[in-house]
Every structure is written in structure tokens, then in C-alpha cells.
Design a protein around this motif. Structure first.
Motif, PDB file in Angstrom:
ATOM      1  N   UNK A  72      32.269  72.761  19.646  1.00 25.50           N
ATOM      2  CA  UNK A  72      33.404  73.485  20.214  1.00 25.50           C
ATOM      3  C   UNK A  72      33.002  74.904  20.591  1.00 25.50           C
ATOM      4  N   UNK A  73      32.204  75.548  19.744  1.00 21.82           N
ATOM      5  CA  UNK A  73      31.666  76.867  20.069  1.00 21.82           C
ATOM      6  C   UNK A  73      30.865  76.803  21.364  1.00 21.82           C
ATOM      7  N   UNK A  74      30.064  75.760  21.502  1.00 24.34           N
ATOM      8  CA  UNK A  74      29.226  75.601  22.697  1.00 24.34           C
ATOM      9  C   UNK A  74      30.088  75.441  23.950  1.00 24.34           C
ATOM     10  N   UNK A  75      31.108  74.601  23.871  1.00 25.36           N
ATOM     11  CA  UNK A  75      31.951  74.329  25.032  1.00 25.36           C
ATOM     12  C   UNK A  75      32.776  75.549  25.426  1.00 25.36           C
ATOM     13  N   UNK A  76      33.250  76.304  24.433  1.00 28.54           N
ATOM     14  CA  UNK A  76      34.164  77.414  24.698  1.00 28.54           C
ATOM     15  C   UNK A  76      33.487  78.782  24.693  1.00 28.54           C
ATOM     16  N   UNK A  77      32.191  78.815  24.857  1.00 29.60           N
ATOM     17  CA  UNK A  77      31.477  80.090  24.766  1.00 29.60           C
ATOM     18  C   UNK A  77      31.920  81.096  25.830  1.00 29.60           C
ATOM     19  N   UNK A  78      32.263  80.625  27.023  1.00 30.01           N
ATOM     20  CA  UNK A  78      32.671  81.559  28.081  1.00 30.01           C
ATOM     21  C   UNK A  78      34.055  82.150  27.803  1.00 30.01           C
ATOM     22  N   UNK A  79      35.000  81.315  27.395  1.00 28.65           N
ATOM     23  CA  UNK A  79      36.331  81.828  27.086  1.00 28.65           C
ATOM     24  C   UNK A  79      36.311  82.679  25.809  1.00 28.65           C
ATOM     25  N   UNK A  80      35.443  82.340  24.861  1.00 29.81           N
ATOM     26  CA  UNK A  80      35.306  83.154  23.652  1.00 29.81           C
ATOM     27  C   UNK A  80      34.864  84.578  23.983  1.00 29.81           C
ATOM     28  N   UNK A  81      34.043  84.712  25.037  1.00 27.77           N
ATOM     29  CA  UNK A  81      33.550  86.037  25.422  1.00 27.77           C
ATOM     30  C   UNK A  81      34.662  86.922  25.960  1.00 27.77           C
ATOM     31  N   UNK A  82      35.771  86.327  26.366  1.00 33.54           N
ATOM     32  CA  UNK A  82      36.881  87.091  26.951  1.00 33.54           C
ATOM     33  C   UNK A  82      37.901  87.544  25.909  1.00 33.54           C
ATOM     34  N   UNK A  83      37.789  87.051  24.679  1.00 30.73           N
ATOM     35  CA  UNK A  83      38.769  87.387  23.645  1.00 30.73           C
ATOM     36  C   UNK A  83      38.148  88.316  22.607  1.00 30.73           C
ATOM     37  N   UNK A  84      38.900  89.343  22.241  1.00 22.89           N
ATOM     38  CA  UNK A  84      38.368  90.329  21.299  1.00 22.89           C
ATOM     39  C   UNK A  84      38.013  89.709  19.950  1.00 22.89           C
ATOM     40  N   UNK A  85      38.852  88.786  19.477  1.00 27.08           N
ATOM     41  CA  UNK A  85      38.625  88.239  18.135  1.00 27.08           C
ATOM     42  C   UNK A  85      37.470  87.255  18.096  1.00 27.08           C
ATOM     43  N   UNK A  86      37.006  86.772  19.257  1.00 24.71           N
ATOM     44  CA  UNK A  86      35.912  85.794  19.271  1.00 24.71           C
ATOM     45  C   UNK A  86      34.668  86.288  19.990  1.00 24.71           C
ATOM     46  N   UNK A  87      34.734  87.470  20.595  1.00 22.24           N
ATOM     47  CA  UNK A  87      33.590  87.962  21.367  1.00 22.24           C
ATOM     48  C   UNK A  87      32.354  88.197  20.517  1.00 22.24           C
ATOM     49  N   UNK A  88      32.543  88.409  19.212  1.00 21.85           N
ATOM     50  CA  UNK A  88      31.400  88.656  18.335  1.00 21.85           C
ATOM     51  C   UNK A  88      30.809  87.370  17.755  1.00 21.85           C
ATOM     52  N   UNK A  89      31.345  86.229  18.149  1.00 18.27           N
ATOM     53  CA  UNK A  89      30.776  84.966  17.680  1.00 18.27           C
ATOM     54  C   UNK A  89      29.329  84.830  18.174  1.00 18.27           C
ATOM     55  N   UNK A  90      28.539  83.987  17.519  1.00 18.85           N
ATOM     56  CA  UNK A  90      27.108  83.925  17.838  1.00 18.85           C
ATOM     57  C   UNK A  90      26.753  83.671  19.301  1.00 18.85           C
ATOM     58  N   UNK A  91      27.512  82.841  20.016  1.00 18.71           N
ATOM     59  CA  UNK A  91      27.156  82.542  21.407  1.00 18.71           C
ATOM     60  C   UNK A  91      27.588  83.625  22.387  1.00 18.71           C
ATOM     61  N   UNK A  92      28.862  84.028  22.420  1.00 11.35           N
ATOM     62  CA  UNK A  92      29.221  85.074  23.383  1.00 11.35           C
ATOM     63  C   UNK A  92      28.539  86.411  23.122  1.00 11.35           C
ATOM     64  N   UNK A  93      28.161  86.691  21.891  1.00  9.81           N
ATOM     65  CA  UNK A  93      27.467  87.946  21.589  1.00  9.81           C
ATOM     66  C   UNK A  93      25.975  87.863  21.871  1.00  9.81           C
ATOM     67  N   UNK A  94      25.490  86.685  22.195  1.00  2.96           N
ATOM     68  CA  UNK A  94      24.076  86.518  22.520  1.00  2.96           C
ATOM     69  C   UNK A  94      23.158  86.396  21.330  1.00  2.96           C
ATOM     70  N   UNK A  95      23.707  86.260  20.135  1.00  2.84           N
ATOM     71  CA  UNK A  95      22.863  86.170  18.938  1.00  2.84           C
ATOM     72  C   UNK A  95      22.203  84.800  18.805  1.00  2.84           C
TER      73      UNK A  95
END
Length: 300
Positions: A72-95
Motif C-alpha cells: 500500500x505504501x508502494x502504490x500510494x507513494x505519490x499521494x503520500x508525498x502530498x500530505x503533511x502527515x505522510x510526507x515523511x514516510x520512507x518512500x515519499x521522503x526518499x529514504x
């Protein structure tokens, strides 16, 4: 991409990588899976409790849930990057790289399915596969298309107690469906409270939650109140079917009324602060209800 939020990829160390992969599994969701699967197994047990078999069932189901969350993280990585509460997750943050999450999630899902098949039975394994497929192939893509996604997602979200019951009993009975119905309804006050708190984030990412188009909160809190109210008679059904007795009946009644009271209190102001209290109330409500049910069953 918002790499500035959280730990930048450039300074992520090898020591931090286990924590990053753990974050992909959504530990809070995994805890819910552990609790409800174990409850389903305990309540479905006839005779002495087989603790080892229960542990195997919970572990396999948790692996499936963790793999599903990572995908789910993989599929939603682009939308996660647009939300403040999820932007720091491993994929949208580039970690972590997307391919790492893809392989990690797929490996966990495969391992969990195989483990459950070997340690439990075919019915429990099938339920785990169906829940994962429904979550990834129905709920996840629908989140950007319709507010019905929450309703659709509640179906796979309520499957863990069925897996536990199937592992213990080898079949799904009416009592198991009652547990399913309890968890199905419980999800709405819980996740609607979360969606109200983060409605601006969801709007920014194009996630079609009820709260996004509901500026006044009328629809959101009507749904919260309706499902919380329906949860009361549904949670009393175990006492009607014989799974539980009078102690559970009155305890569940009190818990249900208290949850509705919190919902009414939250709906009166519709503030984020009160919505957070409602979220915490639901988190407390479910383990208390299941714990009371298990206690009642084994104390009679």
C-alpha cells in the motif's frame, strides 16, 4: 517530493533502515490485526486453548497484513508525498526506493501466505489472501475515485477475527460473522474521526473521503453517530447467540453507550481536538469489548 520532511535520504544510515522497513508495515495496523486475530481464535476455540497454534495463526496473519501495508505504501507513494502527515514516510521522503518497498511487501505477503497455509488451514489462508487482494485491488484504488472507498475497505478490514476463528474451528459459523460485523461497524467511527482531523491533507492529495467534500461535517458525523449506534445492538449479539453471557451483555451495553456519548460530544463541536478524543475512545473501546467477551466465555 518532500525529502526535507523526516530523515533526509542523504543522511539515512544502515542502522536506520530496519526502522524504515518497519514503518512500511504500519505497526499500529499490525497491532489491530494481532489483537483481532487472536480474539477470533480464542473465541472460536472449543476445548483447551492451543496457544502454539494461535501464535502461529497470529504470526502468519500479521505477516500478510504487514506485506499488504508495505505494498500500500508502494502504490500510494505519490499521494503520500502530498500530505503533511505522510510526507515523511520512507518512500515519499526518499529514504527508501520504491523497488525496495515492492520487494519487501511482496516477500512478506508470500511468506505470510505460506506460513499460514503450513501452520493453520486452507480456509484461514484463503481468507487472508482475499482480504489482502480486496485491500490492494479494490479499496486502495477507489480512495481517489469515490467516498465509498471507506465502506469497501471496511470489508477486508474486518477479516482478521474470521481468520482466527477459521484457524481454531475449521469453519465459519454465525458467531464468527457477529465478530466480523462488530469490527466492520467499529471501523467507521474510528476512521471517520481520523479523516475529519486530516481532511485538508486528504483534499490536497485528492483522496475522496466523506470529510473532504463535507465542509460542515454533517455527513461525516451522521455516519459516525449512525455506525456507533448500530454497534450497540450488534455488539450485544454474542449474548443472544450463546457465545457470551449476562456479564458481557451489560458490559458491552455500557461500553456502547459510552462510545455513543463521546460521538455526540464530538459532533456537538466538530473540532479536531474532540475528533482526536473520539479516535482514542475507539482505540480503547475495541480491546475492552473483545477482552470482556473473551473473559466472559472462559469464566463461565
Amino acid at each position: 517530493m518532500r525529502a526535507s520532511v523526516g530523515i533526509p535520504a542523504s543522511i539515512a544510515t544502515e542502522n536506520s533502515r530496519p526502522a524504515l522497513f518497519l514503518a512500511l508495515t504500519k505497526p499500529d495496523v499490525s497491532f489491530l490485526v494481532v489483537m483481532t486475530t487472536a480474539a477470533g481464535y480464542a473465541l472460536g476455540t472449543q476445548g483447551p486453548m492451543d496457544w502454539l497454534r494461535m501464535a502461529h495463526t497470529v504470526f502468519g496473519t500479521t505477516l500478510i497484513a504487514a506485506g499488504t501495508s508495505a505494498l500500500n505504501h508502494y502504490i500510494e507513494r505519490d499521494s503520500d508525498a502530498l500530505m503533511r502527515r505522510t510526507a515523511s514516510r520512507p518512500l515519499p521522503s526518499g529514504q527508501l526506493q520504491p523497488r525496495e518497498a515492492l520487494w519487501f511487501g511482496a516477500s512478506l505477503l508470500f511468506a505470510g501466505t505460506l506460513y499460514l497455509a503450513l501452520a493453520s488451514n486452507a480456509l484461514a489462508t484463503l481468507l487472508g489472501i482475499l482480504a489482502s487482494a480486496a485491500y490492494l485491488c479494490a479499496y486502495t484504488p477507489l480512495k481517489r475515485r469515490t467516498t465509498l472507498a471507506t465502506f469497501v475497505g471496511a470489508f477486508p478490514g474486518a477479516v482478521p477475527p474470521l481468520i482466527g476463528w477459521a484457524a481454531a474451528r475449521g469453519m465459519i459459523t454465525m458467531d464468527a460473522w457477529v465478530l466480523y460485523a462488530v469490527l466492520f461497524l467499529w471501523q467507521f467511527p474510528h476512521f471517520d474521526a481520523i479523516s475529519w482531523i486530516y481532511r485538508e491533507d486528504y483534499r490536497r492529495a485528492g483522496i475522496q473521503m466523506v470529510s473532504v467534500a463535507d465542509q460542515e461535517g454533517t455527513r461525516t458525523f451522521r455516519q459516525i453517530l449512525l455506525t456507533a449506534a448500530l454497534l450497540i445492538p450488534v455488539s450485544l449479539l454474542p449474548a443472544v447467540t450463546g457465545l457470551a453471557g449476562a456479564h458481557y451483555f451489560f458490559g458491552a451495553l455500557v461500553l456502547g453507550i459510552m462510545l455513543v456519548e463521546v460521538c455526540l460530544w464530538t459532533a456537538a463541536a466538530k473540532s479536531n481536538i474532540r475528533a482526536k478524543w473520539l479516535m482514542h475512545a475507539t482505540v480503547l473501546h475495541l480491546p475492552l469489548l473483545l477482552g470482556l467477551l473473551i473473559y466472559d466465555k472462559f469464566s463461565r
